[in-house]
Design a protein around this motif. Structure first.
Motif, PDB file in Angstrom:
ATOM      1  N   TYR A  39       6.200  -4.330 -42.369  1.00  0.00           N
ATOM      2  CA  TYR A  39       8.315  -4.693 -42.485  1.00  0.00           C
ATOM      3  C   TYR A  39       8.017  -3.630 -43.982  1.00  0.00           C
ATOM      4  O   TYR A  39       6.794  -3.963 -44.477  1.00  0.00           O
ATOM      5  N   GLU A  40       8.972  -2.776 -44.353  1.00  0.00           N
ATOM      6  CA  GLU A  40       9.077  -3.085 -45.994  1.00  0.00           C
ATOM      7  C   GLU A  40       9.645  -3.821 -46.222  1.00  0.00           C
ATOM      8  O   GLU A  40      11.133  -3.676 -45.843  1.00  0.00           O
ATOM      9  N   LEU A  41       9.062  -5.050 -47.484  1.00  0.00           N
ATOM     10  CA  LEU A  41       9.761  -5.911 -48.404  1.00  0.00           C
ATOM     11  C   LEU A  41      10.753  -5.663 -49.214  1.00  0.00           C
ATOM     12  O   LEU A  41      10.370  -4.945 -50.495  1.00  0.00           O
ATOM     13  N   ALA A  42      11.815  -5.437 -49.150  1.00  0.00           N
ATOM     14  CA  ALA A  42      13.049  -4.325 -49.808  1.00  0.00           C
ATOM     15  C   ALA A  42      13.820  -5.458 -50.944  1.00  0.00           C
ATOM     16  O   ALA A  42      13.559  -5.024 -51.823  1.00  0.00           O
ATOM     17  N   ALA A  43      14.127  -6.792 -50.292  1.00  0.00           N
ATOM     18  CA  ALA A  43      13.674  -8.406 -51.695  1.00  0.00           C
ATOM     19  C   ALA A  43      13.504  -9.213 -51.239  1.00  0.00           C
ATOM     20  O   ALA A  43      13.412  -9.830 -50.341  1.00  0.00           O
ATOM     21  N   THR A  44      13.072 -10.545 -52.534  1.00  0.00           N
ATOM     22  CA  THR A  44      13.502 -11.550 -52.283  1.00  0.00           C
ATOM     23  C   THR A  44      14.210 -12.418 -53.203  1.00  0.00           C
ATOM     24  O   THR A  44      14.129 -12.314 -53.969  1.00  0.00           O
ATOM     25  N   PHE A  45      14.956 -13.584 -51.685  1.00  0.00           N
ATOM     26  CA  PHE A  45      15.522 -14.500 -52.702  1.00  0.00           C
ATOM     27  C   PHE A  45      15.167 -15.830 -52.886  1.00  0.00           C
ATOM     28  O   PHE A  45      14.294 -16.600 -51.772  1.00  0.00           O
ATOM     29  N   ILE A  46      15.561 -16.480 -54.371  1.00  0.00           N
ATOM     30  CA  ILE A  46      14.629 -17.382 -54.812  1.00  0.00           C
ATOM     31  C   ILE A  46      15.197 -18.338 -54.286  1.00  0.00           C
ATOM     32  O   ILE A  46      16.694 -18.098 -55.637  1.00  0.00           O
ATOM     33  N   GLU A  47      15.933 -19.717 -53.904  1.00  0.00           N
ATOM     34  CA  GLU A  47      17.106 -20.429 -54.219  1.00  0.00           C
ATOM     35  C   GLU A  47      16.511 -21.792 -55.103  1.00  0.00           C
ATOM     36  O   GLU A  47      15.203 -22.615 -54.950  1.00  0.00           O
ATOM     37  N   GLU A  48      17.026 -21.739 -55.959  1.00  0.00           N
ATOM     38  CA  GLU A  48      16.750 -22.915 -57.332  1.00  0.00           C
ATOM     39  C   GLU A  48      17.441 -23.935 -56.811  1.00  0.00           C
ATOM     40  O   GLU A  48      18.274 -23.728 -56.228  1.00  0.00           O
ATOM     41  N   ILE A  49      17.304 -24.713 -57.817  1.00  0.00           N
ATOM     42  CA  ILE A  49      17.124 -26.353 -56.868  1.00  0.00           C
ATOM     43  C   ILE A  49      18.515 -26.209 -57.191  1.00  0.00           C
ATOM     44  O   ILE A  49      19.825 -27.175 -56.632  1.00  0.00           O
ATOM     45  N   GLU A  50      18.519 -26.291 -58.146  1.00  0.00           N
ATOM     46  CA  GLU A  50      20.250 -26.053 -59.138  1.00  0.00           C
ATOM     47  C   GLU A  50      21.227 -25.292 -58.832  1.00  0.00           C
ATOM     48  O   GLU A  50      22.572 -25.443 -59.145  1.00  0.00           O
ATOM     49  N   THR A  51      21.179 -24.004 -57.687  1.00  0.00           N
ATOM     50  CA  THR A  51      22.748 -23.504 -57.727  1.00  0.00           C
ATOM     51  C   THR A  51      22.065 -22.970 -56.154  1.00  0.00           C
ATOM     52  O   THR A  51      23.214 -22.137 -55.986  1.00  0.00           O
ATOM     53  N   TRP A  52      22.243 -23.961 -55.003  1.00  0.00           N
ATOM     54  CA  TRP A  52      21.661 -24.101 -53.804  1.00  0.00           C
ATOM     55  C   TRP A  52      23.301 -24.048 -53.773  1.00  0.00           C
ATOM     56  O   TRP A  52      23.858 -24.917 -53.758  1.00  0.00           O
ATOM     57  N   PRO A  53      23.323 -23.565 -52.870  1.00  0.00           N
ATOM     58  CA  PRO A  53      22.799 -22.471 -50.819  1.00  0.00           C
ATOM     59  C   PRO A  53      23.058 -20.491 -52.694  1.00  0.00           C
ATOM     60  O   PRO A  53      23.610 -20.216 -51.758  1.00  0.00           O
ATOM     61  N   ALA A  54      23.598 -20.332 -53.715  1.00  0.00           N
ATOM     62  CA  ALA A  54      23.649 -19.363 -54.168  1.00  0.00           C
ATOM     63  C   ALA A  54      22.906 -17.816 -53.739  1.00  0.00           C
ATOM     64  O   ALA A  54      23.765 -17.069 -53.064  1.00  0.00           O
ATOM     65  N   ALA A  55      21.595 -18.027 -53.407  1.00  0.00           N
ATOM     66  CA  ALA A  55      20.554 -17.190 -53.335  1.00  0.00           C
ATOM     67  C   ALA A  55      20.900 -17.215 -52.051  1.00  0.00           C
ATOM     68  O   ALA A  55      20.698 -15.806 -50.955  1.00  0.00           O
ATOM     69  N   PHE A  56      21.063 -18.223 -50.815  1.00  0.00           N
ATOM     70  CA  PHE A  56      21.497 -17.941 -49.054  1.00  0.00           C
ATOM     71  C   PHE A  56      22.269 -17.171 -48.818  1.00  0.00           C
ATOM     72  O   PHE A  56      23.124 -16.504 -48.453  1.00  0.00           O
ATOM     73  N   GLU A  57      23.240 -17.344 -50.115  1.00  0.00           N
ATOM     74  CA  GLU A  57      25.033 -16.750 -49.589  1.00  0.00           C
ATOM     75  C   GLU A  57      24.532 -15.012 -50.440  1.00  0.00           C
ATOM     76  O   GLU A  57      25.114 -14.666 -49.730  1.00  0.00           O
ATOM     77  N   ARG A  58      24.273 -14.980 -51.499  1.00  0.00           N
ATOM     78  CA  ARG A  58      24.002 -13.677 -51.691  1.00  0.00           C
ATOM     79  C   ARG A  58      22.871 -12.679 -50.737  1.00  0.00           C
ATOM     80  O   ARG A  58      23.041 -11.231 -50.015  1.00  0.00           O
TER      81      ARG A  58
END
Length: 116
Positions: A39-58
């Motif tokens: 695979y070509e890894l195009a982006a990595t989304f890191i979920e921060e504890i304080e803001t979840w589920p913001a990275a999941f939604e992005r």
């Protein structure tokens, strides 16, 4: 003619007391696996504890928008904070059309033989 590699995104949830060096190692591990699995890894989304589920939604928005074929996780436990990981996986795959690959489930004696 060179064939293009399938694009993938990665997702990981930062846990309490996780150091930046651990986050960086996780990103490196995800990138290594993606490359080894073709695979070509195009982006990595890191979920921060304080803001979840913001990275999941992005992540969901980006996967749909960019038509990414796969999302790589260190393990299905990174979905656990959102609910039952198996249910989250099924709903995510149905909603986005992308395949979820958990490294802990995918690694076999020969990398790439088993991807689920």
């Amino acid at each position: 003619m060179k064939s293009e590699r399938e694009r993938a995104y990665a997702y990981a949830r930062k846990h309490l007391l996780m150091f930046d060096s651990e986050v960086n190692r996780t990103k490196e591990h995800l990138a290594y696996f993606a490359n080894a699995a073709g695979y070509e890894l195009a982006a990595t989304f890191i979920e921060e504890i304080e803001t979840w589920p913001a990275a999941f939604e992005r992540l969901i928005q980006a996967v749909i928008r960019d038509r990414v074929e796969a999302v790589i996780l260190p393990s299905m436990l990174h979905f656990a904070v959102l609910g039952d990981p198996t249910n989250i996986k099924q709903h995510f795959e149905a909603a986005t059309g992308a395949r979820i690959i958990a490294i802990s489930n995918a690694v076999s004696h020969t990398l790439g033989d088993t991807v689920s």
